[in-house]
Each structure stands twice: as C-alpha cells, then as structure tokens.
Design a protein around this motif. Structure first.
Motif, short mmCIF file in Angstrom:
data_model
loop_
_atom_site.label_atom_id
_atom_site.label_comp_id
_atom_site.label_asym_id
_atom_site.label_seq_id
_atom_site.Cartn_x
_atom_site.Cartn_y
_atom_site.Cartn_z
N PHE A 186 1.12 -1.33 -0.05
CA PHE A 186 -0.17 0.02 0.12
C PHE A 186 0.48 1.00 0.00
O PHE A 186 1.69 1.15 1.06
CB PHE A 186 -0.68 -0.13 1.63
N ALA A 187 0.54 2.17 -1.41
CA ALA A 187 1.60 3.23 -1.89
C ALA A 187 1.10 4.29 -0.56
O ALA A 187 1.46 5.76 -1.32
CB ALA A 187 1.72 3.54 -2.66
N GLY A 188 0.57 4.13 0.33
CA GLY A 188 0.60 5.68 1.22
C GLY A 188 -0.70 5.90 1.11
O GLY A 188 -1.67 5.73 -0.05
N LEU A 249 -0.25 -6.93 5.59
CA LEU A 249 -0.98 -5.68 5.12
C LEU A 249 0.36 -5.00 5.38
O LEU A 249 0.88 -4.67 6.56
CB LEU A 249 -1.70 -5.29 5.46
N LEU A 250 1.16 -3.75 4.26
CA LEU A 250 2.21 -3.53 4.32
C LEU A 250 2.00 -2.45 3.47
O LEU A 250 2.35 -2.04 2.17
CB LEU A 250 3.58 -4.38 3.08
N PRO A 251 2.39 -0.97 4.23
CA PRO A 251 1.52 -0.10 3.86
C PRO A 251 3.01 1.31 4.29
O PRO A 251 3.90 0.28 5.33
CB PRO A 251 0.69 0.88 4.66
N VAL A 252 2.70 2.01 3.76
CA VAL A 252 3.98 3.12 3.85
C VAL A 252 2.99 4.64 4.31
O VAL A 252 2.25 4.84 3.74
CB VAL A 252 5.47 3.42 2.80
N GLU A 316 1.86 5.48 13.36
CA GLU A 316 2.24 3.64 13.81
C GLU A 316 1.79 2.93 15.26
O GLU A 316 2.68 1.95 15.84
CB GLU A 316 3.32 4.88 14.17
N GLU A 317 0.89 3.95 15.59
CA GLU A 317 -0.26 2.99 16.70
C GLU A 317 -0.68 2.11 16.70
O GLU A 317 -0.76 1.33 16.47
CB GLU A 317 -0.64 4.59 17.29
N ILE A 318 -1.31 2.34 14.74
CA ILE A 318 -2.21 1.34 14.02
C ILE A 318 -1.27 0.22 13.52
O ILE A 318 -2.33 -0.96 13.83
CB ILE A 318 -2.70 1.85 13.27
N PHE A 319 -0.27 0.35 12.72
CA PHE A 319 0.13 -0.42 11.90
C PHE A 319 2.01 -1.50 13.05
O PHE A 319 2.03 -0.46 13.56
CB PHE A 319 0.71 -0.50 10.91
N THR A 320 2.36 -2.23 13.18
CA THR A 320 3.17 -3.15 13.44
C THR A 320 3.94 -3.20 11.85
O THR A 320 3.34 -4.12 11.29
CB THR A 320 2.83 -4.83 14.19
N LEU A 321 5.32 -2.66 12.27
CA LEU A 321 6.08 -2.70 10.37
C LEU A 321 7.59 -3.23 11.35
O LEU A 321 7.41 -2.67 12.13
CB LEU A 321 5.52 -1.67 9.92
#
Length: 602
Positions: A186-188, A249-252, A316-321
């Motif tokens: 997911f490109a933002g 799910l891998l977003p930026v 940053e709180e919603i996702f773990t990357l």
C-alpha cells in the motif's frame, strides 16, 4: 446469484460499537462487538502478528489456531477523535453529533502467532472477552508466516483509498477476480485525516479503511450508461473485499498519514493542514526552552518539537512494521518470498494551488507575512531522503545487503516520486527554496517558494542508486490514476484509480496549476504536460480502457467510473492490471495490461 446482485436487495449491518460518545458527556450503550475483523501484520519465518480493534478494554483477548491460543497485548490509541467534520453514527453535514473535538476510546489488540511453517495456511479466529464477560468470536480466516523463496505469490498494489466512493467496488472486484492474496503493498494515503477514528473504522458513508479491505463496507454507487441508444441507470451496493484478514498488509506513509501541529483547540482538519518543518520547530523551541522545559528533559524537548511540527503517531500505533531503521516504522525493508521490498517515507505536505491570498505551494498568505508562526513553508518534504540524510544512509546499507542483492525481484514503495503524468507531479520533489522580499521600511512584502527541477531528490539521488542496483519496480501513489513507465530497467507505476482522480496530462492536456508568472517563477521547473523529467507513459499492451477526444488510446486511466487494480504475480513474473466499469455492474473486470517485472534488456 452473484454477490453484486444480492447487494442490490440485501443490506446487512456488519459493524456495531460498544459505546458511542455523543457530544461531550452522553453515552449510548449497545451490545459489544469487534470494531474490526482481525488483520495480519509483521510476518517472520515462523510467526505473524494478528491485530484487531474494539471500543472496550475488555478482560482478555486472544487468537485461536487449532487447539492453541495466543494472548494479545492491548493498548488504547492515544490521539484518535471525532469532530464536526466526522461522518460517524448519526452525524451528517446538517446534523452535528460532535459539536467539538471529542476523543474516542479505541483499543488495539495484537497477538503473535508462532510455530508456523512457510507455505502453509492455517485457520484462525480471534476472541475478545468484554468487560461484562461477554465473549465475542470473529469469523474464521487463514494466516501464514513470511512466504518462502520460490513460493508463488499474489501481491495487490494499491494506494490513496482516502474514503473514496469507488474503494468498495474496487476491492470487491479484487476478491472476486483474484481470490486469496498473500500481501497488500500500500503506497500511502490510506485515509484522509489520520487522527479521525471513523475514517479508519466506521465512516457512515460506508467506505472507511478497514471495512473496505475486510469486505464489511457498504457503498451504493448510482451510475448511468447508454446502450443501443437506451439510457440505463443502476444502483449497486458494494461491500469491499475480504482481503487483509488473510493477507499481510504492508503500507508506507503518505501525506495523509501525517498530522500537523497538535492543538486540541482546533478541529482535526485544521490540525492536519497545519504542519511545519522539524527545523522550524527546533528553532522555536530553543527560544522558549527555559519556559517549557526548565529542567532540560530530553523527552519533553522531543515531544514539544513533535507536537509543534508534524507527527505519524496514529499511523504508527495502528500498524506493526519493521522498526530497525532510524525512522522506526516510518521506513522499513523486508524480504518477502522472492520479493525484496523497501518502504520509504517519501512524501510532503500537499498545499493548495495559489490564488490571490492564502497559504499555498508557491507563497505564504499575504495576511501572515510578518507572523512566521502562521507560515506553511511551501510543499516541504516531511522526511529527507536525499544524499546525506539518515534515510538515504539507511537505504544504501539495505541495498548493499546480500538479501537485497540476491533477491529475484526488487520493489520500492514510496508515496511520491519524480515520475508521473498526474496533477500532483508538480512541483518537482525538491526542498522548497524560500525567497523573501522587503520594502524600504524593512517590512516583508512577499514570501515565495521555488522548487528547482535539478534538485529533485528522486532523480538526483535515488534514481542512480536504484538503477545501479537493479530495482525492478517503484510503486507510487498520490495522483489517483493508473500509468506505467520504464527507464533503465525500472518500471514506474501508479495504480490508485479508485475515484477523485486528479487528471492525466498527456498529449494536448495541460496542467492548470503551473505558475503563470515568469517574472516570479522559473518556468523551466514546472511541466505543463507529461512527466516533468521527460519519461513517456506506456499505452496498455492488451487494450486501452480510455481514449482521447480524437479516439487515440491513452497511456493512463483517469476516471471516476472506471476503477483499476494491479497485482504482482511472482509465479508468472508479471505485473497484471485489471479494469472494472462501475457503469455496468454486471460486467467482469478485464485484464488490460501485463508486463514482466524484470524488464527486457532491449
């Protein structure tokens, strides 16, 4: 009967909440439920994180896989809220449930499931025990750890959902056409205002972020088309796709994941639109450090600078990357099966095109010239990625690694790059140069900004690095359209056409936002048409979904009726794009373009 036909006659409520905050104090109790289905994060060789949200803290939360359970850690999101611009519960444009900024209590639960084998999917459920002892169990989904090298993968590429109307239709067609996916790159620009809770969870227009990607949305599109001289109007309801319950799910970070200066006296839109550069906040802090931090506590200093510049706290709180970069989770890398993927923090604030007054891309508001605390500093870049920056130094280390060098496919995700044919590829991706004009009395009469094209950070610094090291694909977003280009082995692609398109500027089509005053601006910096650096977009190689006024095939898709989605297929080594015409809801998506991920050497 097809899913779309059922949706014409059956509407099912899929999301409820535990408590709904009405104005400041009043609460309405309802039966507890999960605010989202679970979704998959941070895969490793033998584990994966499962994340979900509730509106109650609860007694316990866990994932069940076969006969094993994995306990979740729980935290409350610290900054999500609603306000008068929210579309949540009964609030509409004319009915204000939230008359002021109202914090909303939402809890995040994350369990790490271990003992997994690459290439094997296993069923799982999540369970939340509410404060009153009620047990809520999700539907059953499947999970897997990090794919092994050689494992065939389907990876969805997308961006810029931003609670746009066609998102549910797009993602429903993804599920119906492609079936089970392995990952979403997911490109933002996942939503519009990152601290507005309802945009993530339950926007009452039916197309919030998580419901759309989990098949729990509810959007009715009214469309009109003409067939054989007959006008046909349809109303079709789409649910989105059940995707991230089963896919990683891998977003930026895009510009819409960044909040501006933190001010509880302002609405969320005002806060979002009010960032300033870090160095400006740092300089202002030094002027008042003795007042705000007399003990010189480094943590207080850092928080003050964050609160007075910009932040990605909710994202940053919603996702773990991966968080082993100097930027923590804001830029990262991962070996994902045969794909080595790098996620960059490469975006900037989007400001309006300039009118006579008002803070904009090229100038400061004429009414605020002598109050720098109200300046916008142009379209400034949030996190530097040019040579000499922390991000660039980290990137060179990643690219030098054996894992990157030996990967079969090398993909970079970044919200903005230099290459494209949309509206938002002006101005160049350069740090704005500030020019201040004074009158004879020393008063400021103008503050304007230039973006020298030779200082475009992508072309000047990243592109040579990517070309020398065999990057195959740079996946971007930001202009809400589909196009692709190829130069020196790198495919450049945006595939975010889910509505609210910002136009495709090719041929005789010219951007209206190019500065029109050559006495103030170097016009060589701003491309009126095409790619700012001269790359040619490629016409789709199966069929072109759109034509220009003369019937010529267009090398782009820019439409509020046609929606496009794209998948990386590692088994075939191709990048495949599909188009669906929402004006004909009984049609099927058609593949219109397919190209090799590793470019031909000719």
């Amino acid at each position: 009967m097809s899913k779309r036909l059922v949706l014409l006659v059956v509407l099912v409520s899929v999301l409820t909440v535990t408590t709904l905050v009405i104005a400041q104090d009043e609460e309405v109790a309802v039966d507890p439920s999960l605010l989202t289905d679970p979704f998959l994060q941070m895969p490793t060789e033998d584990s994966v994180s499962v994340v979900w949200f509730t509106e109650f803290e609860g007694e316990s939360h866990f994932v069940t896989v076969n006969d094993a359970t994995f306990d979740a850690e729980t935290m409350m999101l610290s900054r999500v809220a609603e306000d008068g611009n929210s579309r949540h519960a009964e609030q509409t444009e004319n009915g204000q449930v939230y008359e002021a900024l109202t914090p909303r209590d939402i809890w995040r639960h994350e369990a790490v499931v271990t003992g997994l084998q690459a290439g094997e999917r296993v069923p799982y459920t999540v369970t939340s025990i509410a404060d009153d002892g009620t047990e809520i169990i999700s539907d059953e989904f499947t999970l897997q750890p990090l794919p092994a090298q050689g494992q065939p993968l389907q990876i969805l590429m997308t961006s810029d959902h931003q609670t746009r109307q066609m998102t549910n239709a797009n993602l429903q067609m993804v599920e119906e056409t492609l079936g089970e996916l392995d990952a979403v790159f997911f490109a933002g620009d996942l939503i519009n205002i990152p601290d507005r809770a309802s945009e993530w969870f339950d926007d009452n227009r039916g197309y919030a972020f998580f419901p759309a990607l989990q098949g729990n949305g509810n959007t009715t599109l009214e469309r009109t088309r003409t067939e054989d001289g007959v006008t046909i109007t349809t109303q079709t309801t789409y649910e989105g796709g059940e995707i991230i319950q089963n896919a990683h799910l891998l977003p930026v970070v895009g510009n819409h994941e960044v909040m501006g200066r933190y001010n509880l006296g302002n609405g969320l839109n005002d806060q979002y639109n009010d960032p300033q550069p870090r160095d400006v906040a740092e300089a202002r802090y030094e002027e008042i450090a003795d007042i705000v931090n007399p003990e010189g506590d480094p943590a207080i200093r850092e928080q003050w600078i964050i609160d007075n510049s910009f932040n990605t706290i909710t994202y940053e709180e919603i996702f773990t990357l991966p968080d082993d970069s100097p930027g923590g989770e804001t830029y990262w890398s991962m070996q994902y099966g045969d794909v080595f993927v790098i996620g960059l923090f490469a975006t900037r604030i989007w400001r309006f095109w300039c009118t006579e007054n008002g803070r904009c891309k090229y100038a400061e508001d004429g009414k605020a010239l002598n109050t720098p605390e109200n300046w916008g500093y142009g379209d400034f870049i949030f996190e530097d990625f040019g040579i000499g920056s922390e991000q660039y130094d980290w990137l060179t280390e990643v690219i030098a690694s054996d894992a990157f060098q030996n990967a079969e496919y090398k993909v970079v995700l970044m919200h903005q790059s230099a290459h494209g044919v949309g509206d938002n590829y002006n101005p160049p991706m350069a740090h704005p140069q500030q020019f201040i004009t004074y009158d004879e009395a020393g008063r400021i009469t103008q503050v304007r900004y230039e973006y020298p094209i030779e200082d475009d950070l992508y072309v000047r610094d990243l592109q040579p690095l990517f070309e020398e090291n065999g990057v195959n694909l740079v996946h971007t977003g930001h202009s809400h359209l589909w196009f692709r280009m190829l130069e020196n082995g790198i495919n450049y692609m945006e595939t975010s056409n889910i509505g609210n398109t910002f136009g495709c500027y090719v041929g005789g089509r010219t951007r209206s936002n190019v500065p029109d005053n050559p006495d103030l601006y170097n016009m060589d910096n701003y491309a009126a048409t095409g790619d700012p650096h001269g790359l040619e977009p490629i016409v789709p190689n199966i069929f072109a979904p759109q034509q220009d006024e003369d019937g010529n095939d267009l090398p782009c898709v820019s439409s509020n009726d046609l929606t496009v989605f794209t998948v990386i297929n590692t088994e075939t080594g191709t990048v495949d794009s599909y188009v669906f015409d929402t004006r004909d809801p009984f049609s099927e998506p058609q593949m219109f373009d397919s190209y090799p991920l590793v470019a031909d050497e000719e």
